[in-house]
Motif scaffolding. Structure first.
Motif, mmCIF file in Angstrom:
data_model
loop_
_atom_site.group_PDB
_atom_site.id
_atom_site.type_symbol
_atom_site.label_atom_id
_atom_site.label_comp_id
_atom_site.label_asym_id
_atom_site.label_seq_id
_atom_site.Cartn_x
_atom_site.Cartn_y
_atom_site.Cartn_z
ATOM 1 N N LEU A 77 1.446 -2.824 0.993
ATOM 2 C CA LEU A 77 0.518 -2.070 0.157
ATOM 3 C C LEU A 77 0.844 -0.586 0.186
ATOM 4 O O LEU A 77 0.838 0.093 -0.848
ATOM 5 C CB LEU A 77 -0.917 -2.316 0.631
ATOM 6 N N VAL A 78 1.143 -0.056 1.374
ATOM 7 C CA VAL A 78 1.456 1.366 1.507
ATOM 8 C C VAL A 78 2.747 1.709 0.769
ATOM 9 O O VAL A 78 2.821 2.711 0.046
ATOM 10 C CB VAL A 78 1.551 1.753 2.993
ATOM 11 N N LEU A 79 3.768 0.881 0.932
ATOM 12 C CA LEU A 79 5.041 1.147 0.269
ATOM 13 C C LEU A 79 4.911 1.027 -1.249
ATOM 14 O O LEU A 79 5.504 1.811 -2.002
ATOM 15 C CB LEU A 79 6.114 0.186 0.780
ATOM 16 N N THR A 80 4.127 0.060 -1.698
ATOM 17 C CA THR A 80 3.904 -0.092 -3.135
ATOM 18 C C THR A 80 3.155 1.114 -3.698
ATOM 19 O O THR A 80 3.424 1.560 -4.827
ATOM 20 C CB THR A 80 3.114 -1.377 -3.418
ATOM 21 N N ALA A 81 2.222 1.638 -2.918
ATOM 22 C CA ALA A 81 1.448 2.802 -3.374
ATOM 23 C C ALA A 81 2.346 4.002 -3.620
ATOM 24 O O ALA A 81 2.038 4.854 -4.459
ATOM 25 C CB ALA A 81 0.383 3.152 -2.336
ATOM 26 N N GLY A 134 -1.063 14.653 5.193
ATOM 27 C CA GLY A 134 -2.161 13.695 5.238
ATOM 28 C C GLY A 134 -1.769 12.416 5.945
ATOM 29 O O GLY A 134 -2.552 11.858 6.736
ATOM 30 N N SER A 135 -0.550 11.925 5.691
ATOM 31 C CA SER A 135 -0.075 10.723 6.381
ATOM 32 C C SER A 135 0.045 10.966 7.884
ATOM 33 O O SER A 135 -0.311 10.107 8.700
ATOM 34 C CB SER A 135 1.281 10.295 5.813
ATOM 35 N N ALA A 136 0.553 12.144 8.255
ATOM 36 C CA ALA A 136 0.683 12.473 9.676
ATOM 37 C C ALA A 136 -0.689 12.491 10.360
ATOM 38 O O ALA A 136 -0.860 11.967 11.468
ATOM 39 C CB ALA A 136 1.387 13.817 9.836
ATOM 40 N N CYS A 137 -1.673 13.096 9.697
ATOM 41 C CA CYS A 137 -3.027 13.144 10.270
ATOM 42 C C CYS A 137 -3.620 11.753 10.425
ATOM 43 O O CYS A 137 -4.395 11.492 11.350
ATOM 44 C CB CYS A 137 -3.930 14.014 9.394
ATOM 45 N N TRP A 138 -3.276 10.848 9.517
ATOM 46 C CA TRP A 138 -3.782 9.470 9.600
ATOM 47 C C TRP A 138 -3.375 8.842 10.927
ATOM 48 O O TRP A 138 -4.153 8.112 11.545
ATOM 49 C CB TRP A 138 -3.221 8.651 8.438
ATOM 50 N N PRO A 185 -7.288 2.681 2.976
ATOM 51 C CA PRO A 185 -7.305 3.299 1.632
ATOM 52 C C PRO A 185 -6.925 4.783 1.637
ATOM 53 O O PRO A 185 -6.338 5.267 0.670
ATOM 54 C CB PRO A 185 -8.755 3.098 1.182
ATOM 55 N N VAL A 186 -7.254 5.494 2.724
ATOM 56 C CA VAL A 186 -6.879 6.906 2.806
ATOM 57 C C VAL A 186 -5.360 7.043 2.860
ATOM 58 O O VAL A 186 -4.763 7.870 2.159
ATOM 59 C CB VAL A 186 -7.532 7.573 4.033
ATOM 60 N N LEU A 187 -4.709 6.223 3.681
ATOM 61 C CA LEU A 187 -3.247 6.277 3.780
ATOM 62 C C LEU A 187 -2.610 5.880 2.451
ATOM 63 O O LEU A 187 -1.622 6.493 2.019
ATOM 64 C CB LEU A 187 -2.752 5.359 4.902
ATOM 65 N N VAL A 231 -2.908 8.989 0.025
ATOM 66 C CA VAL A 231 -2.003 10.112 0.259
ATOM 67 C C VAL A 231 -0.550 9.696 0.006
ATOM 68 O O VAL A 231 0.271 10.508 -0.446
ATOM 69 C CB VAL A 231 -2.169 10.696 1.684
ATOM 70 N N THR A 232 -0.236 8.428 0.261
ATOM 71 C CA THR A 232 1.113 7.943 -0.039
ATOM 72 C C THR A 232 1.343 7.922 -1.545
ATOM 73 O O THR A 232 2.429 8.259 -2.030
ATOM 74 C CB THR A 232 1.323 6.540 0.550
ATOM 75 N N ALA A 233 0.325 7.528 -2.292
ATOM 76 C CA ALA A 233 0.430 7.533 -3.753
ATOM 77 C C ALA A 233 0.624 8.953 -4.278
ATOM 78 O O ALA A 233 1.349 9.178 -5.259
ATOM 79 C CB ALA A 233 -0.821 6.902 -4.371
ATOM 80 N N LEU A 234 -0.011 9.930 -3.632
ATOM 81 C CA LEU A 234 0.172 11.326 -4.031
ATOM 82 C C LEU A 234 1.628 11.748 -3.858
ATOM 83 O O LEU A 234 2.189 12.452 -4.713
ATOM 84 C CB LEU A 234 -0.744 12.222 -3.202
ATOM 85 N N GLY A 235 2.246 11.318 -2.772
ATOM 86 C CA GLY A 235 3.665 11.611 -2.587
ATOM 87 C C GLY A 235 4.530 10.960 -3.641
ATOM 88 O O GLY A 235 5.498 11.552 -4.133
#
Length: 424
Positions: free
Chosen positions: A53-57, A95-99, A108-110, A113-117
């Motif tokens: 999910l994170v990689l797809t985002a 944001g990912s580092a803070c997660w 969902p937060v991760l 922020v991944t989608a923003l990147g």
């Protein structure tokens, strides 16, 4: 006594030096992200579904907005756009580092922020491929691309190891924080590069004016569609361009299916995982060497070279299908990496010299979109075909298709006859 040949143009203008520093910072940080993010998410969630999910985002926004990114990169000063997108990407990585570091374990937060990147990447990639023409003399474009290719491949060799070490001894968040710092520094360096005297604009585009038609949503949509159409027309009017792009699209299907999926499967029963790791390292070493060699090599018929140089991949596939030993695979992997890097430099250089400067980012975005989409097609198709026909047969067919895909465009005189541009 014959006159001495003119000295080769140097790409090291003051603007390119700053750009090169920014690129090295960005590449060093981003080369650590895949390892840190993958192992970090798996360690914290224990779920491959969460990792997917994170990689797809990250991937979906980049693919969805890539053509729009090409339009924007052709309309605004590319240096300014890159400064903004590197800042946005840096904030996303922060944001990912803070997660990870602050125990903020809301998936969902991760994902957000991944989608923003990924969104930032959609605008960064086309701008990077267009900005070289703003920074160096026309006759130095090839050398500038060779420098970029070499430094990118070096960071790809160093970054994953550094990220793995940080994940092992500390936390994935520290690797991501380092990437955020690198992106912030890169943005600061990019901000010091002066914009070119004339900003690129699409052919026939109206001068911006504060009118309601330009600011209304229907007007903006019409302009976007017109720019997309203009980019497509520039792409399709060069027969050599779309023919070779189609060949690269087919090659990326094979790379995704055979190299990335079935290669490790085949190696598991022959040379083992350690041997496959050496093969990957050999290809990376070849890519670094290829970038170095491309700095001083400019063939008379660049598209012929672009299509012939990656042919060692067909030999690698054939050796995998036949159960070839490690020494053979290592040698072929070096040649494959060498040829692909040299071909990449020639491809980038020809695009930047032949495509209209004010449409370059849009054309590059079409090229990249086809590349990004074709890899997962191969990754999805390879396991199904392997289950039906067996991995060795599919890999062997991949070798034949690889050679055919690369050689087919040479039947066109537009591809064979395209000559390198003489220095201006």
């Amino acid at each position: 006594m014959p006159p001495a040949p003119p000295a080769a143009a140097s790409p090291w203008t003051p603007a390119f030096r700053r750009f090169f520093v920014a690129q090295c910072l960005s590449w060093l940080g981003s080369s650590m992200t895949p390892v840190a993010l993958s192992f970090g998410v798996l360690r914290e969630t224990g779920s491959t579904a969460a990792l997917g999910l994170v990689l797809t985002a990250s991937t979906v926004p980049m693919i969805a907005l890539l053509l729009v990114g090409g339009v924007v990169a052709d309309r605004v000063p590319r240096r300014a756009l890159l400064t903004i997108t590197h800042l946005v990407a840096g904030l996303a990585q922060l944001g990912s580092a803070c997660w990870f570091l602050l125990d903020a374990r809301s998936l969902p937060v991760l994902v957000a922020v991944t989608a923003l990147g990924g969104l930032a990447s959609a605008f960064t990639a086309p701008a990077l491929r267009g900005i070289i023409t703003d920074l160096v003399p026309h006759e130095a474009i090839g050398r500038a691309n060779a420098v970029r290719t070499t430094s990118r491949n070096v960071t790809r060799m160093l970054g994953p190891g550094a990220a793995g070490l940080l994940v092992a001894v500390a936390d994935a968040g520290w690797a991501l924080a380092l990437d955020a710092i690198c992106l912030g520094l890169a943005a600061a360096v990019l901000a010091t590069i002066p914009n070119p005297d004339s900003s690129p604009r699409p052919p026939g585009a109206p001068t911006p004016a504060p009118t309601a038609a330009r600011t209304s949503l229907p007007g903006a949509v019409r302009e976007l569609l017109a720019d997309l159409r203009g980019g497509w027309e520039e792409f399709t009017k060069h027969r050599w361009l779309w023919l070779v792009t189609c060949a690269f699209t087919g090659m990326n299907v094979l790379i995704g299916g055979v190299w990335l999926v079935l290669g490790p499967v085949s190696a598991e029963h022959t040379i083992g995982s350690a041997g496959w790791g050496l093969v990957l390292g050999a290809r990376a070493a070849g890519q670094v060497a290829g970038g170095v060699l491309a700095y001083r090599w400019s063939p008379a018929r660049p598209m012929v070279a672009v299509l012939l140089l990656p042919l060692p991949y067909a030999a690698v596939f054939a050796a995998l299908a036949a159960g070839g030993g490690l020494p053979l695979l290592l040698g072929l992997a070096v040649l494959a990496g060498l040829g692909s890097a040299m071909g990449d430099v020639l491809w980038e250089t020809t695009l930047q010299q032949r495509v209209a400067r004010d449409a370059l980012s849009r054309v590059a975005s079409i090229d990249m979109l086809l590349s990004f989409v074709s890899v997962p097609v191969g990754q999805l198709a390879a396991p199904a075909l392997s289950a039906l026909l067996g991995a060795p047969l599919v890999i062997g067919l991949g070798a034949v298709l690889c050679a055919g895909t690369l050689l087919a465009p040479l039947a066109s005189a537009d591809v064979r006859g395209l000559r390198a541009q003489a220095p201006r």
